[in-house]
Write a protein that holds these residues in place. Structure first.
Motif, PDB file in Angstrom:
ATOM      1  N   MET A   1       1.154   4.589  -2.732  1.00  0.00           N
ATOM      2  CA  MET A   1       0.734   5.812  -2.121  1.00  0.00           C
ATOM      3  C   MET A   1       1.991   6.855  -2.266  1.00  0.00           C
ATOM      4  O   MET A   1       1.691   7.973  -2.436  1.00  0.00           O
ATOM      5  N   SER A   2       3.083   6.265  -1.963  1.00  0.00           N
ATOM      6  CA  SER A   2       4.029   7.444  -1.802  1.00  0.00           C
ATOM      7  C   SER A   2       5.094   7.503  -3.070  1.00  0.00           C
ATOM      8  O   SER A   2       4.877   6.397  -4.006  1.00  0.00           O
TER       9      SER A   2
ATOM     10  N   THR B   1       4.402   8.897   7.413  1.00  0.00           N
ATOM     11  CA  THR B   1       4.363  10.082   6.573  1.00  0.00           C
ATOM     12  C   THR B   1       5.713  11.100   6.873  1.00  0.00           C
ATOM     13  O   THR B   1       6.031  11.797   5.756  1.00  0.00           O
TER      14      THR B   1
ATOM     15  N   LEU C   1      -5.161   8.550   5.800  1.00  0.00           N
ATOM     16  CA  LEU C   1      -5.221   7.593   4.793  1.00  0.00           C
ATOM     17  C   LEU C   1      -4.283   6.269   5.148  1.00  0.00           C
ATOM     18  O   LEU C   1      -4.572   5.168   4.753  1.00  0.00           O
ATOM     19  N   VAL C   2      -3.068   6.715   5.818  1.00  0.00           N
ATOM     20  CA  VAL C   2      -2.318   5.656   6.261  1.00  0.00           C
ATOM     21  C   VAL C   2      -2.839   5.077   7.466  1.00  0.00           C
ATOM     22  O   VAL C   2      -2.371   3.721   7.860  1.00  0.00           O
TER      23      VAL C   2
ATOM     24  N   GLN D   1      -1.309  12.877   4.129  1.00  0.00           N
ATOM     25  CA  GLN D   1      -1.846  11.513   3.672  1.00  0.00           C
ATOM     26  C   GLN D   1      -2.017  10.543   5.091  1.00  0.00           C
ATOM     27  O   GLN D   1      -1.935   9.497   5.137  1.00  0.00           O
TER      28      GLN D   1
ATOM     29  N   LEU E   1       0.954  -1.056   0.163  1.00  0.00           N
ATOM     30  CA  LEU E   1      -0.112   0.139  -0.060  1.00  0.00           C
ATOM     31  C   LEU E   1       0.908   1.314   0.109  1.00  0.00           C
ATOM     32  O   LEU E   1       0.433   2.119  -0.650  1.00  0.00           O
ATOM     33  N   LEU E   2       1.947   1.218   0.711  1.00  0.00           N
ATOM     34  CA  LEU E   2       2.873   2.260   0.838  1.00  0.00           C
ATOM     35  C   LEU E   2       3.617   2.596  -0.562  1.00  0.00           C
ATOM     36  O   LEU E   2       3.634   3.754  -0.924  1.00  0.00           O
TER      37      LEU E   2
ATOM     38  N   SER F   1       1.214   5.794  11.394  1.00  0.00           N
ATOM     39  CA  SER F   1       0.906   6.568  10.354  1.00  0.00           C
ATOM     40  C   SER F   1       1.918   8.006  10.505  1.00  0.00           C
ATOM     41  O   SER F   1       2.332   8.399   9.447  1.00  0.00           O
TER      42      SER F   1
ATOM     43  N   MET G   1       5.200  11.971   2.984  1.00  0.00           N
ATOM     44  CA  MET G   1       3.715  11.961   2.571  1.00  0.00           C
ATOM     45  C   MET G   1       2.771  12.977   3.593  1.00  0.00           C
ATOM     46  O   MET G   1       2.142  12.696   4.142  1.00  0.00           O
TER      47      MET G   1
END
Length: 257
Positions: free
Chosen positions: A170-171, A228, A239-240, A236, A166-167, A224, A233
């Protein structure tokens, strides 16, 4: 009878005569003379000296050292001249990647969710603390009468794989699996505190449910925040925090029930 006598004469008849015997005797004498000449030649050879002459011994360089203290030779450098000496080698814990200062800083960052995280330290692959916290969680559950070591390590591995995928989606920066496992393992510390509380008191009630929800929010907020800050990030964090809360909710179910 004449036939038998003729048979004996024919059976013992041979071509060997007395002259052949004399020749064999003379040949053996010749062989002996040859060996005798070889012995004489060997005896006439000069013998080599078994010991060197005194002049050779006197011309050699005398020993100037002392007992148990040999003379120093410049041809062989001493151990101090080598750069890879034992004094210059790093400590064993540093070679293994175990830094207690960083472990303490990460632990304080998890215990205080409002404290800003240092991205340079959090981006390290440190699995010493997470292994200790997972083992402590399993030990607390064991004291509560729940043998869930396999569940703890199994859910940790699967959760790290899911959060890692997922990370990376997203990143912009790539994150390693070891970094994800390190952060999620350190953020498991509040769950260890909850499991230690479950050893003495029962969590199957309103108070236990509220404590479990608080600990889940604590763990997910800390994880999270670290993700971030380490992956840049901005904006976000929520979201994390959501998938992290789902992962720590599974550990809370093991602790409560």
């Amino acid at each position: 009878m004449s036939n038998l006598e003729q048979f004996d004469i024919d059976f013992y008849e041979s071509n060997y005569t007395v002259n052949n015997q004399e020749q064999d005797h003379n040949g053996s004498g010749t062989t002996g003379s040859v060996y005798g000449r070889e012995r004489g030649q060997t005896g006439n050879k000069p013998q080599l000296d078994a010991f060197p002459h005194p002049e050779v011994l006197q011309s050699s360089q005398p020993y100037t050292g002392q007992i148990f203290q040999p003379a120093h030779s410049s041809e062989f450098p001493s151990a101090n001249t080598y750069p890879d000496s034992f004094d210059e080698e790093p400590p064993l814990l540093e070679e293994l990647g175990i830094n207690f200062d960083h472990i303490w800083q990460k632990t304080l960052t998890v215990l205080n969710p409002m404290k800003p995280a240092d991205g340079s330290i959090m981006n390290e692959t440190d699995l010493a603390g997470p292994m200790v916290f997972c083992l402590a969680l399993g030990a607390m559950l064991l004291l509560a009468g729940k043998v869930h070591f396999g569940y703890v390590y199994g859910m940790s591995a699967l959760g790290c794989i899911a959060i890692h995928a997922l990370l990376n989606l997203m990143s912009m920066a790539r994150v390693s699996y070891g970094c994800v496992a390190s952060v999620l393992g350190y953020c498991l510390l509040p769950m260890v505190i909850l499991s230690s509380y479950a050893v003495i008191f029962s969590l199957q009630g309103v108070l236990g449910t509220l404590l479990a929800l608080v600990v889940i929010g604590w763990c997910s907020l800390s994880a999270s925040k670290i993700f971030t800050s380490a992956l840049a990030m901005e904006g976000q964090q929520l979201l994390v925090a959501y998938p992290c809360a789902l992962l720590y909710g599974l550990f809370a179910l093991l602790t409560v029930f």
